[in-house]
Design an enzyme around this catalytic site. Structure first.
Site, short mmCIF file in Angstrom:
data_model
loop_
_atom_site.label_atom_id
_atom_site.label_comp_id
_atom_site.label_asym_id
_atom_site.label_seq_id
_atom_site.Cartn_x
_atom_site.Cartn_y
_atom_site.Cartn_z
N ASN A 110 1.29 -1.02 0.29
CA ASN A 110 -0.14 0.14 0.02
C ASN A 110 0.21 1.46 0.00
O ASN A 110 1.98 1.63 0.70
CB ASN A 110 -1.43 -0.31 1.28
CG ASN A 110 -0.29 0.60 2.47
OD1 ASN A 110 -1.05 2.04 2.38
ND2 ASN A 110 0.45 -0.18 3.15
N PHE A 114 -1.48 8.45 4.32
CA PHE A 114 -2.23 8.85 5.42
C PHE A 114 -3.31 9.84 5.08
O PHE A 114 -3.73 10.90 5.13
CB PHE A 114 -1.13 9.93 6.19
CG PHE A 114 -0.24 8.94 7.19
CD1 PHE A 114 -0.27 8.12 7.26
CD2 PHE A 114 0.17 9.91 7.36
CE1 PHE A 114 0.83 7.21 8.22
CE2 PHE A 114 1.57 9.75 8.36
CZ PHE A 114 2.03 8.37 8.73
N SER A 173 5.28 5.20 8.26
CA SER A 173 5.06 4.77 7.49
C SER A 173 6.05 5.32 6.30
O SER A 173 6.76 6.35 6.33
CB SER A 173 3.43 5.67 7.08
OG SER A 173 2.79 5.68 5.53
N ASN A 175 4.97 6.06 3.37
CA ASN A 175 4.58 6.65 2.64
C ASN A 175 4.27 8.32 2.58
O ASN A 175 3.36 8.38 1.45
CB ASN A 175 2.78 6.30 1.95
CG ASN A 175 3.06 4.66 1.51
OD1 ASN A 175 3.94 4.29 0.89
ND2 ASN A 175 1.96 3.54 2.50
N THR A 176 4.74 8.68 3.63
CA THR A 176 4.71 10.70 3.58
C THR A 176 6.45 10.33 3.56
O THR A 176 7.23 10.74 4.14
CB THR A 176 3.64 10.73 5.32
OG1 THR A 176 2.70 10.58 4.74
CG2 THR A 176 4.51 11.82 5.03
N LYS A 214 5.36 3.70 16.97
CA LYS A 214 5.99 3.03 15.92
C LYS A 214 6.98 2.81 14.79
O LYS A 214 7.34 4.23 14.55
CB LYS A 214 4.37 2.83 15.15
CG LYS A 214 4.63 1.55 14.35
CD LYS A 214 2.94 0.78 14.27
CE LYS A 214 2.84 0.19 13.04
NZ LYS A 214 1.72 -0.02 12.36
N ASN A 243 6.10 -1.45 11.00
CA ASN A 243 5.15 -1.04 9.59
C ASN A 243 5.48 -1.59 9.60
O ASN A 243 6.00 -2.74 8.81
CB ASN A 243 5.39 0.00 10.19
CG ASN A 243 4.27 1.13 9.39
OD1 ASN A 243 3.35 0.72 8.47
ND2 ASN A 243 4.13 2.31 9.88
C1 FMN Z 1 -3.56 -1.28 3.47
C2 FMN Z 1 -2.49 -1.25 5.00
C3 FMN Z 1 -2.49 0.27 5.19
C4 FMN Z 1 -1.94 0.44 6.35
N1 FMN Z 1 -2.31 2.24 7.28
C5 FMN Z 1 -1.30 2.38 8.24
C6 FMN Z 1 -1.41 2.80 8.72
O1 FMN Z 1 -2.41 3.95 8.52
N2 FMN Z 1 -1.11 3.45 10.22
C7 FMN Z 1 -0.27 2.31 10.22
O2 FMN Z 1 0.95 3.15 11.30
N3 FMN Z 1 -0.08 1.33 9.89
C8 FMN Z 1 -0.41 1.17 8.91
N4 FMN Z 1 -0.25 0.14 7.84
C9 FMN Z 1 0.88 -1.06 8.64
C10 FMN Z 1 -0.47 -2.36 10.02
O3 FMN Z 1 -0.88 -1.32 10.79
C11 FMN Z 1 0.94 -3.31 9.85
O4 FMN Z 1 2.25 -2.39 10.87
C12 FMN Z 1 1.62 -3.68 8.86
O5 FMN Z 1 0.30 -3.85 8.04
C13 FMN Z 1 2.37 -5.25 9.18
O6 FMN Z 1 1.43 -6.29 10.43
P1 FMN Z 1 0.51 -7.13 8.83
O7 FMN Z 1 1.68 -7.97 8.09
O8 FMN Z 1 -0.31 -8.16 9.60
O9 FMN Z 1 -0.34 -6.80 8.00
C14 FMN Z 1 -1.21 -0.05 7.25
C15 FMN Z 1 -1.62 -1.52 7.12
C16 FMN Z 1 -2.14 -1.69 5.41
C17 FMN Z 1 -1.74 -3.23 4.48
#
Ligand code: FMN
Length: 364
Positions: A110, A114, A173, A175-176, A214, A243
């Protein structure tokens, strides 16, 4: 009930563009009269950061960015929900498409950037449910165009401390643009000093609010040394590791989608996220607890995450592929492990494999 939801909804959701599917899933959670999950076995309960969790399995941020369905998720049997990331002002995020499902890999990329309805809207929702109980944390970030990014975190702590069980400072993140640079020692020290100071300032009316940090799984070990040192000296209450990764682990099968820019999550993230969690665990020396996220998709991977150093775990991508029933599957596996090992609760498992994980070859 969850099984029915999964059986009916998942084939439909998997056929859709991932972001549309996610929007629909949140809408269904809002509208569907889901029956509450049975109370958890007491052996899964845990107290972390001064908060009581009925079980250690949480929803990771990104799933409920705008706090639309925290109570539905708690009722489904999750031990806690972290909403967000929210930014002070509403912002749209990056252009679509910006979420990609790598089905053959059990992974997601992704680059949402934000997208947030902003603090006012989310504050209203959290205030309306503030007396409902359950652990609902909030993950905060800076607006892309903020002239002073640290000031964004400070104002969000001040505004949300009274309605959130805990606040996570998200500087990881990918992406910022430039956000991850806030993990650099001098910037991080200033950020945490001001954030903790803000927390103390509002504590007399907001009560005690744990502040968590985080981090990204892509840090070098010398950088991790600095970050843990600063987190300890500034007395944060815990860290979340971690993350999404900007790396592309070896062996990804969907080579076309793997080229999309953004953060990768899901099954291929498990080895790297476990390694960084274990590396963090050994550096923290028990001073504060850790939440583990990255690649959990089964009971075994959940227990592995706890053994690598996590007092609590969070899921996101695993739910996309495994459905909401994954939480019940993990609980059953954790209870089976306790039965097998004759243990009263999960505490003995936390970090039991951390040293061993740090001795393995570096994950590729
Ligand atoms: C579509 C998507 C959006 C995410 N948005 C955020 C976010 O807004 N803030 C954040 O701290 N992590 C975000 N994450 C990261 C997740 O919180 C997590 O740290 C990461 O996906 C690893 O866990 P997983 O393998 O179980 O997905 C996002 C992940 C995905 C897939």
């Amino acid at each position: 009930m969850i099984g029915l939801f999964d059986r009916l909804a998942r084939p439909l959701l998997q056929a859709l563009d991932p972001e549309t599917a996610h929007r629909l899933a949140v809408r269904m959670l809002k509208l569907a009269p889901l029956r509450h999950a049975a109370p958890d076995d007491k052996r899964l309960a845990t107290r972390v950061f001064g908060l009581n969790f009925p079980n250690p399995i949480g929803i990771a941020p990104g799933f409920d960015k705008n706090a639309e369905v925290p109570d539905a998720l708690l009722h489904l049997g999750f031990g806690f929900v972290e909403v967000g990331t929210i930014t002070p002002k509403p912002q749209a995020g990056n252009p679509r498409p910006r979420v990609f499902r790598l089905d053959a890999d059990g992974a997601v990329i992704n680059r949402l950037g934000f997208n947030s309805e902003g603090a006012d809207a989310v504050l209203r929702r959290l205030a309306a449910r503030a007396q409902s109980g359950g652990v609902v944390g909030i993950n905060v970030g800076a607006n892309k165009d903020a002239p002073d990014r640290i000031a964004d975190y400070v104002q969000l702590i001040e505004r949300f401390a009274s309605v959130a069980s805990y606040v996570t400072v998200n500087i990881s993140s990918p992406n910022t643009p430039g956000l991850r640079l806030m993990q650099q020692a001098a910037v991080l020290d200033d950020l945490l000093a001001r954030v903790i100071d803000a927390r103390e300032r509002v504590a007399p009316h907001a009560g005690p609010t744990p502040v968590l940090l985080k981090i990204a799984p892509d840090l070098s070990l010398p950088d991790l040394d600095d970050i843990v040192g600063i987190a300890r000296s500034r007395r944060v209450d815990g860290m979340i590791v971690g993350n999404t990764t900007v790396s592309r682990p070896a062996g990804l099968r969907d080579v076309v989608k793997a080229k999309e820019s953004g953060g990768l999550s899901g099954r291929p993230l498990l080895p790297l996220s476990n390694r960084m969690l274990a590396e963090t665990y050994v550096r923290v020396e028990g001073v504060f607890p850790l939440i583990g996220a990255g690649g959990i998709d089964s009971g075994a991977t959940a227990l592995g995450k706890i053994r690598a150093g996590a007092s609590l775990i969070q899921l996101y991508s695993g739910l996309i592929f495994g459905g909401l029933a994954l939480a019940a599957e993990i609980k059953a596996a954790l209870l089976a492990a306790l039965d097998h090992d004759g243990k009263p609760d999960l505490s003995d498992y936390v970090g039991a494999d951390a040293a061993a994980v740090t001795a393995e070859e570096w994950p590729r």
